[in-house]
Structures are given as structure tokens and as C-alpha cells.
Design a protein around this motif. Structure first.
Motif, short mmCIF file in Angstrom:
data_model
loop_
_atom_site.label_atom_id
_atom_site.label_comp_id
_atom_site.label_asym_id
_atom_site.label_seq_id
_atom_site.Cartn_x
_atom_site.Cartn_y
_atom_site.Cartn_z
N THR A 109 0.57 45.90 -37.58
CA THR A 109 0.02 47.18 -37.10
C THR A 109 -0.84 46.90 -35.87
OG1 THR A 109 -1.99 46.92 -38.38
CG2 THR A 109 -0.15 48.08 -39.46
N LYS A 110 -1.29 47.99 -35.25
CA LYS A 110 -2.17 47.84 -34.09
C LYS A 110 -3.46 47.10 -34.48
CE LYS A 110 -1.34 51.44 -30.90
NZ LYS A 110 -1.60 52.78 -30.45
N GLU A 111 -3.97 47.42 -35.68
CA GLU A 111 -5.22 46.78 -36.12
C GLU A 111 -5.00 45.27 -36.32
OE1 GLU A 111 -4.03 49.66 -37.75
OE2 GLU A 111 -5.27 50.76 -36.32
N ASP A 112 -3.85 44.94 -36.89
CA ASP A 112 -3.54 43.51 -37.09
C ASP A 112 -3.50 42.80 -35.74
OD1 ASP A 112 -3.09 43.87 -39.84
OD2 ASP A 112 -0.97 44.35 -39.51
N LEU A 113 -2.84 43.43 -34.79
CA LEU A 113 -2.68 42.79 -33.47
C LEU A 113 -4.00 42.69 -32.73
CD1 LEU A 113 0.46 43.88 -31.44
CD2 LEU A 113 -0.27 41.59 -32.06
N LEU B 209 1.38 28.58 -38.36
CA LEU B 209 0.73 29.71 -39.02
C LEU B 209 1.72 30.29 -40.03
CD1 LEU B 209 -0.40 31.43 -35.70
CD2 LEU B 209 -1.84 29.97 -37.14
N PRO B 210 1.56 29.98 -41.31
CA PRO B 210 2.54 30.45 -42.30
C PRO B 210 2.62 31.97 -42.36
CG PRO B 210 1.04 28.83 -43.27
CD PRO B 210 0.48 29.19 -41.93
N VAL B 211 3.83 32.49 -42.44
CA VAL B 211 4.01 33.92 -42.72
C VAL B 211 4.91 34.01 -43.95
CG1 VAL B 211 3.52 35.15 -40.56
CG2 VAL B 211 5.67 33.96 -40.79
N THR B 212 4.28 34.33 -45.07
CA THR B 212 4.99 34.36 -46.35
C THR B 212 4.51 35.58 -47.13
OG1 THR B 212 3.25 33.10 -47.43
CG2 THR B 212 5.06 31.82 -46.47
N TYR C 37 -9.23 37.40 -30.80
CA TYR C 37 -9.28 35.93 -30.90
C TYR C 37 -8.97 35.31 -29.54
CZ TYR C 37 -7.91 31.14 -31.93
OH TYR C 37 -7.80 29.76 -31.90
N ALA C 38 -7.91 35.83 -28.90
CA ALA C 38 -7.49 35.25 -27.62
C ALA C 38 -8.58 35.43 -26.57
CB ALA C 38 -6.18 35.91 -27.17
N LYS C 39 -9.25 36.56 -26.60
CA LYS C 39 -10.34 36.78 -25.64
C LYS C 39 -11.47 35.79 -25.86
CE LYS C 39 -10.28 41.57 -24.19
NZ LYS C 39 -10.90 42.86 -24.40
N GLU C 40 -11.83 35.65 -27.13
CA GLU C 40 -12.94 34.74 -27.46
C GLU C 40 -12.64 33.30 -27.08
OE1 GLU C 40 -13.91 35.20 -31.63
OE2 GLU C 40 -14.25 37.33 -31.21
N ASN C 41 -11.39 32.92 -27.21
CA ASN C 41 -11.03 31.50 -27.03
C ASN C 41 -10.32 31.21 -25.71
OD1 ASN C 41 -11.69 30.13 -29.76
ND2 ASN C 41 -10.72 32.07 -30.29
N LEU D 280 -5.57 34.00 -38.53
CA LEU D 280 -6.07 33.39 -37.30
C LEU D 280 -6.25 31.89 -37.52
CD1 LEU D 280 -8.84 35.99 -36.34
CD2 LEU D 280 -6.57 35.77 -35.34
N PRO D 281 -5.94 31.08 -36.52
CA PRO D 281 -6.09 29.63 -36.72
C PRO D 281 -7.55 29.24 -36.94
CG PRO D 281 -5.20 30.16 -34.53
CD PRO D 281 -5.47 31.44 -35.21
N LYS D 282 -7.75 28.22 -37.77
CA LYS D 282 -9.13 27.76 -38.04
C LYS D 282 -9.66 27.02 -36.82
CE LYS D 282 -8.75 28.41 -42.75
NZ LYS D 282 -7.79 29.50 -42.54
N GLU D 283 -8.72 26.36 -36.11
CA GLU D 283 -9.14 25.61 -34.92
C GLU D 283 -8.83 26.42 -33.66
OE1 GLU D 283 -6.10 22.29 -34.60
OE2 GLU D 283 -5.59 23.34 -36.44
#
Ligand code: PLP
Length: 411
Positions: A195-199, A161-164, A205-209, A173-176
Motif C-alpha cells: 500500500t502507499k503507507e507501506d511504501l 529481505l524475506p517476503v513470506t 528509510y531511503a531519505k534517512e540513509n 526495513l533492513p537492520k543495517e
């Protein structure tokens, strides 16, 4: 014939710090009169604060008495420290964590590395890029990475996951679908935060997957801005999806003393191949009791003292000292036109190297012209190319001098 774990052969040798060391030695030999300033180190330099020293001295005397002697302690850590963590690091931030969800260890590096024991080999792992190398290498060792692609500089089964600057250092969020996600904020090496919103997006995502977030908050003590979570559990629902790593290393200067902890909430579930739910807290507890005999009593008393009023105050002064250095680095570089990131909630300043240069070109230039040592961003992963890390862990005097020299060589 004893067969080896061949996954180890998939590890790529990291030449980052050894190459830096070799280049510095060679430069010093050729230029013995030049004073080199090192702003590449990730280790603290300020001594252990008096409150912790006092607690350690007291504990040393205590174990020399028949009443106070301590043999093996609880593998998970002494109750006094687990309770102090629950109270100070969580309850005071509005987060309910129970003492038996906290496991004391001798370092976040070991915790981040050991946690892979409780996860199946076929889990899909996502890491940010650039990254603290421990997350990646420990998954390579346990056979989750697949083969290394020399051309791309990446492993075939790892999701990067690039952070630039292009995504403002906020991983997308990962596509897969991925099963294990490593997040580290404030981030090493980029010094940036979420931020909290970012997290919250990651928690959702983690809940869904049904994924697990492995959240490394080793630099939490450097957070200065509002709305930046000190713990992922400040985000609603995170206790169902996240394991959190914290360390006294950068907070209280314990890089040599060694103490950290990991939180594995009881709500957290993993799954068997048949789809049955299993408590990760139970698995981690079992692993800890089997492979670890606890952190020394003396060290745990020192960690407890970080939560005393005077301990907190003394530690805050050290953190502020480093943050002041970070400000000196950031402002000084910006004055001569560098683009910088991080350094506000972190001891790391991440800067864009001048157009047309690689991270290593810039390393050489700084060493030769300013006699300053930093860390090339490409050493932390392919998306670190074009960036450079300077750290605030030096002395104020050296930091000021280093930045003045960099300013001169930029002109
Ligand atoms: N996590 C991150 C992101 C780090 O940068 C470091 C050390 O540099 C660690 C963990 C290691 O912490 P510890 O000293 O507790 O092993």
C-alpha cells in the motif's frame, strides 16, 4: 592476454527454467497421449491490440516516404512518447514528472540491468527474497555481491529481505544501512502488493540513509484495488529517492515488440566518495547517450497508441482476461484447501505447497498427476522454498481445465 571480468564466475547457473523444460520433455516422451498445460510461463499470449497495430502500420508507411523517413532518433526517446507518458502515467495520477526525466528503452530487463553502471561497486544492495533474478545477477556481474555461500544459497554482501506469509509479503526495513534497494510491486513472483503507507516507510528509510530505491512497476497495469500505488512517485518525497522502471511488455503485450521506460527524477542525487552531490539524471542521460541509440520509431508510435482512448480500452480487456484467469486459479485452488497469495493485482498466483513437500516435489506431483506445469518457488530464492507460482497468461479454457485437474489430484 585479455583478462575477463571475474565477477561473472561468481554467477550461479540458474537451472530453474532449463530443469523445468527437461522434466516436461521427459514426461511427454514417456506419456505421449497426455496433454500438458503450461501455467509456468511469464510471457503474455494475447496478440497486440488493434490500436497499436494501426499506429505501427502508419509509422511503417511514414518511414517509406522522403518526408517521413526517420534515421537515428533521440537516444532518450521521442518527445511525443515521453510527453504521453508524463500526461497519462503520471499527471493523471496527480504526479508531476517532466519529459526529460523519462528515458525510453527496449525493455525493463535491460534498464534494471544497466542502471548498475551509474553506481559505485561498494554500495550495499538489498533485494527481496524470493526475487526477479535480474536485480541480483546484474549486481553479481558488477562485483557488488561478494562470494556465494552454497550452504545458505546467498551472497555474502547482499542483504536479503524475506517476503513470506510470515510477514504478509511485506519486506521489513533492513537492520543495517543499505545504499540500493530493489523493490518490485506488484511483485514477481509472489503477486503481492504494497500500500502507499507501506511504501512510505521505504521512502522515509531511503531519505534517512541517503539510499536509492530501484522500483520495478512492470506489473502496474494489473492493479485493481484502491490505495495500491501505480507509481512510487504517488508517495510523497519519492522523487528524491527513487528510480522507477515501467514496461509495455505485460501492459500491452509488448514482450516481443520491446518497449519500456525508466524515470530518473532530476531531484535525485548520488554522492561522490568526497560527499559531493551528483545528479543521477545527468549520469543516466550520459550513459544512455553513450551506449544506446534509441528504440525504433515504429515501436515508439505503437507505445504512444497505448494511451489513445481505444488503445486503453483494448488493453484493459486483455488485462481483465488475464485477471479473470488469475481469479479462476485462485478460487479453484482455495476451494480444495490450498492457501494462495497474489492474483488480485497481479497475473501471478503464489501458493503454499502441501505440508511436507518441497517446491520441486510439488512440481513433480502436478506434472505427473495433473499434467500441469508451474514454477517452483525455490527457483526465485531461498525464501521461495515451500511455495509455487502459477501464471494467468494462458487461455481461459486451459486455465479452467488445469485447475480442474489440480483439484482432482488434491482429492
Ligand atoms: N521486471 C519484472 C519484475 C519482470 O517480471 C519482467 C519480465 O518478466 C521484466 C521486468 C522484464 O520486462 P521487459 O520485457 O520490459 O524487459
Amino acid at each position: 592476454m585479455s583478462l575477463i571480468n571475474e565477477n561473472f564466475l561468481e554467477l550461479q547457473d540458474s537451472y530453474l527454467f532449463s530443469t523445468i523444460a527437461k522434466k516436461v520433455v521427459k514426461f511427454s516422451e514417456n506419456n505421449p497421449d497426455k496433454k500438458i498445460i503450461k501455467l509456468g510461463i511469464g510471457d503474455v499470449t494475447k496478440p497486440i491490440v488493434p490500436a497499436c497495430l494501426e499506429a505501427m502500420h502508419k509509422a511503417v508507411d511514414e518511414i517509406g516516404t522522403s518526408n517521413g523517413f526517420k534515421g537515428y532518433g533521440p537516444e532518450q526517446g521521442y518527445e511525443f512518447l515521453r510527453k504521453a507518458i508524463v500526461e497519462n502515467d503520471y499527471k493523471q495520477r496527480g504526479v508531476q514528472i517532466e519529459a526529460d526525466e523519462v528515458f525510453i528503452s527496449d525493455g525493463a530487463k535491460c534498464d534494471c540491468g544497466n542502471i548498475v553502471d551509474i553506481f559505485e561497486k561498494d554500495n550495499r544492495v538489498a533485494i527481496t527474497d524470493p526475487v526477479y533474478p535480474v536485480y541480483l545477477d546484474t549486481n553479481v556481474m558488477s562485483g557488488r555481491s561478494g562470494k556465494f555461500n552454497q550452504e545458505k544459497g546467498t551472497y555474502e554482501n547482499i542483504v536479503y529481505l524475506p517476503v513470506t506469509a510470515e510477514n504478509n509479503f511485506k519486506p521489513e526495513l533492513p537492520k543495517e544501512k543499505v545504499d540500493m534497494i530493489y523493490l518490485c510491486f506488484p511483485n514477481n513472483p509472489t503477486g503481492t502488493v504494497l500500500t502507499k503507507e507501506d511504501l512510505k516507510k521505504w521512502v522515509d528509510y531511503a531519505k534517512e540513509n541517503n539510499s536509492i530505491i530501484l522500483y520495478d512497476a512492470a506489473y502496474e497495469a494489473f492493479i485493481t484495488e484502491e490505495n495500491i500505488p501505480h507509481s512510487i512517485y504517488e508517495v510523497e518525497g519519492a522523487k528524491e529517492v527513487a528510480i522507477e522502471f515501467k514496461s509495455y511488455s505485460k501492459t500491452a503485450g509488448f514482450t516481443g515488440v520491446r518497449c519500456a521506460y525508466v524515470v530518473v527524477p532530476k531531484k535525485l542525487k548520488g554522492y561522490t566518495k568526497n560527499g559531493e552531490e551528483v545528479s543521477l539524471n545527468k549520469l543516466w542521460n550520459r550513459r544512455t547517450c553513450t551506449k544506446f541509440n534509441g528504440v525504433s520509431y515504429i515501436v515508439q508510435r505503437a507505445a504512444e497508441a497505448t494511451y489513445l482512448e481505444e488503445g486503453k480500452e483494448q488493453i484493459k480487456q486483455n488485462i481483465n482476461y488475464y485477471l479473470e484467469n488469475a481469479k479462476i486459479i485462485k478460487q479453484g485452488l482455495e476451494e480444495v484447501g490450498f492457501i494462495t497469495y497474489g492474483g488480485v493485482n497481479s497475473p501471478y498466483v503464489w501458493l503454499k505447497v502441501p505440508e511436507g513437500m518441497t517446491s520441486w516435489d510439488f512440481f513433480d506431483k502436478l506434472l505427473e498427476e495433473a499434467n500441469v506445469v508451474g514454477t517452483p518457488g525455490s527457483g526465485f530464492g531461498p525464501h521461495g522454498e515451500g511455495y509455487f507460482r502459477l501464471t494467468a497468461f494462458g487461455t481461459k479454457e486451459n486455465t479452467i481445465e488445469a485447475i480442474e485437474r489440480i483439484k482432482q489430484c488434491k482429492k
